[in-house]
Design an enzyme around this catalytic site. Structure first.
Site, PDB file in Angstrom:
ATOM      1  N   ARG A   1     -20.567  31.221   2.483  1.00  0.00           N
ATOM      2  CA  ARG A   1     -21.291  31.586   1.253  1.00  0.00           C
ATOM      3  C   ARG A   1     -22.549  32.382   1.560  1.00  0.00           C
ATOM      4  O   ARG A   1     -22.897  33.303   0.823  1.00  0.00           O
ATOM      5  CB  ARG A   1     -21.626  30.305   0.467  1.00  0.00           C
TER       6      ARG A   1
ATOM      7  N   SER B   1     -10.939  22.358  -7.258  1.00  0.00           N
ATOM      8  CA  SER B   1     -11.086  23.194  -6.067  1.00  0.00           C
ATOM      9  C   SER B   1     -12.385  23.985  -6.101  1.00  0.00           C
ATOM     10  O   SER B   1     -12.631  24.756  -7.022  1.00  0.00           O
ATOM     11  CB  SER B   1      -9.899  24.163  -5.973  1.00  0.00           C
TER      12      SER B   1
ATOM     13  N   ASP C   1     -11.277  17.397   3.040  1.00  0.00           N
ATOM     14  CA  ASP C   1     -11.063  17.900   4.407  1.00  0.00           C
ATOM     15  C   ASP C   1     -11.105  16.782   5.454  1.00  0.00           C
ATOM     16  O   ASP C   1     -10.769  17.021   6.623  1.00  0.00           O
ATOM     17  CB  ASP C   1     -12.121  18.951   4.756  1.00  0.00           C
TER      18      ASP C   1
HETATM   19  C1  S3P Z   1     -13.829  24.754   0.644  1.00  0.00           C
HETATM   20  C2  S3P Z   1     -13.181  24.078  -0.353  1.00  0.00           C
HETATM   21  C3  S3P Z   1     -12.029  23.182  -0.119  1.00  0.00           C
HETATM   22  C4  S3P Z   1     -11.897  22.816   1.354  1.00  0.00           C
HETATM   23  C5  S3P Z   1     -12.082  23.988   2.253  1.00  0.00           C
HETATM   24  C6  S3P Z   1     -13.447  24.616   2.052  1.00  0.00           C
HETATM   25  C7  S3P Z   1     -14.952  25.637   0.275  1.00  0.00           C
HETATM   26  O1  S3P Z   1     -10.844  23.826  -0.538  1.00  0.00           O
HETATM   27  O2  S3P Z   1     -10.663  22.203   1.589  1.00  0.00           O
HETATM   28  O3  S3P Z   1     -11.953  23.605   3.612  1.00  0.00           O
HETATM   29  O4  S3P Z   1     -15.715  26.051   1.170  1.00  0.00           O
HETATM   30  O5  S3P Z   1     -15.111  25.926  -0.913  1.00  0.00           O
HETATM   31  P1  S3P Z   1     -10.374  23.772  -2.082  1.00  0.00           P
HETATM   32  O6  S3P Z   1     -11.416  24.389  -2.874  1.00  0.00           O
HETATM   33  O7  S3P Z   1      -9.091  24.577  -2.141  1.00  0.00           O
HETATM   34  O8  S3P Z   1     -10.136  22.317  -2.367  1.00  0.00           O
END
Ligand code: S3P
Length: 447
Positions: free
Chosen positions: A36, A175, A324
């Protein structure tokens, strides 16, 4: 563009059982926040300095992507200075953007590119080319971008538009990647873009937007909105140590640290720390010491000692907060007294591998009784034997089974471990600082 590294099984681990581990182990910077910082620094006005940047393959793929769209980044290891291109400054890349193994890079970039009126192709490695992308393409199309997926997966062609239409969108799954893609696109919409979610997800994007001067409305639980057009202002971003990397050592400490193990300065954003609750429900004593802020994110030094764990129930609320960390939670469950049931975790089938199937197969290989369900697992705690596991090229599966060696009767061999570098470069060497013994075999050792 060169094919992404990692020919299958070019590297393997042999994780040897050791008597005890302990001491202090520092883990690298947060992956989600590093991605980010790059993306948001790249579209900000002015300079963003990043400290504690994670130099993993996933984050370096995002770094390469923003550079190929004309963003200047001065790179001094874990310190970066990003000269923001501003809301109008990204340039069309000369070649497809290869995002390697990184779903976060691909989905968040799609949100940004949806608002850039030039054509881009996004691609990645064999794992990323299998992951669902329509879920992010759909809402961005509604906002006005033209996006073509290959039957729902990458490679993806995107032609952005400007201004975008603001939308009110209910996510099909909790998500953070989808939420973030829509919020980032919303910066270039005329009006208020609202994202509603069926459950909590990490809120690093919201925190960083606020740090960079954009108001984020939180009118209800799991509902956020931004009002466009809005521009970001470059800032200093300090990246905490990654809770998801610390998670392997939290469980390692519970399995084998007779006199305790400390992991300093770890991000403890409450949208990420469901694993602590799961382990506490299993009887673990985990101390959060010296709680403080690292920029917009809470951090603490985490202290754990060896504990005999009891089985637990993990339902969808805890799944959302530990998405995760579930592979390593399954290892904890495999050592616990009794049967642990995990449900509401179907999303695990869409990660870097199908983590329900791959973990079930691995656990069965090392002698644990396990039953696979469509949305989870039942794991009967027991004696872990040695054996040969296929990680299916999934970094978190590989690291989870390396930690399992602490309670194994013999060595565990783990195949296809090169992708550990996507999130945790030098994991075996860092693990060695605690007393863990993870031998790394490369192609020539294995012939
Ligand atoms: C993440 C969001 C999660 C996570 C990924 C990192 C992120 O995925 O599993 O390792 O940095 O926004 P999802 O948003 O698909 O759940």
């Amino acid at each position: 563009m060169a094919p992404y590294p990692h020919p299958a099984s070019a590297e393997a681990y042999v994780a040897h059982p050791v008597e005890s581990i302990g001491g202090t182990v520092a883990v690298p910077g947060d992956k989600s926040i590093s991605h980010r910082a790059l993306l948001m620094g790249g579209i900000a006005t002015g300079n963003t300095t990043v400290s504690g940047f994670l130099r993993s393959e996933d984050c370096l793929a995002t770094l390469a992507a923003i550079r190929s769209m004309g963003v200047t980044v001065a790179d001094e290891g874990t310190r970066l200075t990003i000269t923001g291109a501003g809301a109008d400054g990204l340039q069309p890349p000369a070649a497809p953007l290869d995002l390697g193994n990184s779903g976060t890079a691909m989905r968040l970039l799609l949100g940004v590119l949806a608002a850039h009126p030039f054509a881009t192709t996004l691609t990645g490695d064999a794992s990323l080319l299998q992951r669902p992308m329509e879920r992010v393409a759909g809402p961005l199309r509604e906002m006005g971008a033209s996006i073509d997926t290959d039957q729902g997966t990458a490679p993806i062609s995107v032609l952005g538009a400007r201004p975008l239409r603001p939308i009110e969108y209910s996510l099909p799954v909790a998500s953070a990647q989808l939420k973030s893609a829509i919020l980032l696109a919303g910066l270039w919409a005329n009006g208020k873009t609202t994202v509603k979610s069926p459950g909590p997800s990490r809120d690093h994007t919201e925190r960083m937007l606020e740090t960079m001067g954009v108001e984020v409305e939180k009118s209800a639980p799991n509902e956020v909105a931004v009002t466009g057009p809005a521009t970001l202002t470059g800032r200093a971003i300090a990246v905490p140590a990654d809770f998801s990397s610390a998670a392997f050592f939290i469980v390692a400490g519970l399995l084998g640290a007779e006199h305790g193990l400390t992991i300093p300065a770890v991000g403890i954003n409450p949208s990420r720390t469901g694993l602590l609750q799961i382990l506490r429900n299993m009887g673990a004593g985990i101390e959060l010491r010296n709680e403080r802020l690292c920029g917009a994110e809470p951090v603490a030094d985490i202290f754990v000692t060896r504990t005999e764990l009891d089985a637990t129930e993990i339902g969808s609320e805890l799944v959302d907060l530990s998405i995760d960390e579930l592979p390593i939670a399954f290892i904890a469950a495999a050592t616990a007294r009794g049967r642990t049931r995990i449900s509401g975790a179907a999303e695990l089938r869409h990660k870097e591998s199908d983590r329900i199937r791959v973990m079930a197969e691995g656990l069965a290989t090392v002698g644990i009784e396990v039953r696979e369900r469509p949305d989870g697992l039942e794991i009967e705690g027991g004696k872990i034997k040695g054996g040969r596991i296929d990680s299916a090229g999934d970094h978190r599966v590989a690291m989870a089974f390396a930690i399992a060696s602490l309670r194994a009767t013999e060595a565990i061999e783990i195949l296809d471990t090169a992708p550990v570098a996507t999130s945790f470069p030098d994991f075996p060497a860092v693990a060695a600082q605690t007393g863990l013994r993870i031998e790394v075999l490369t192609g020539s050792d294995r012939e």
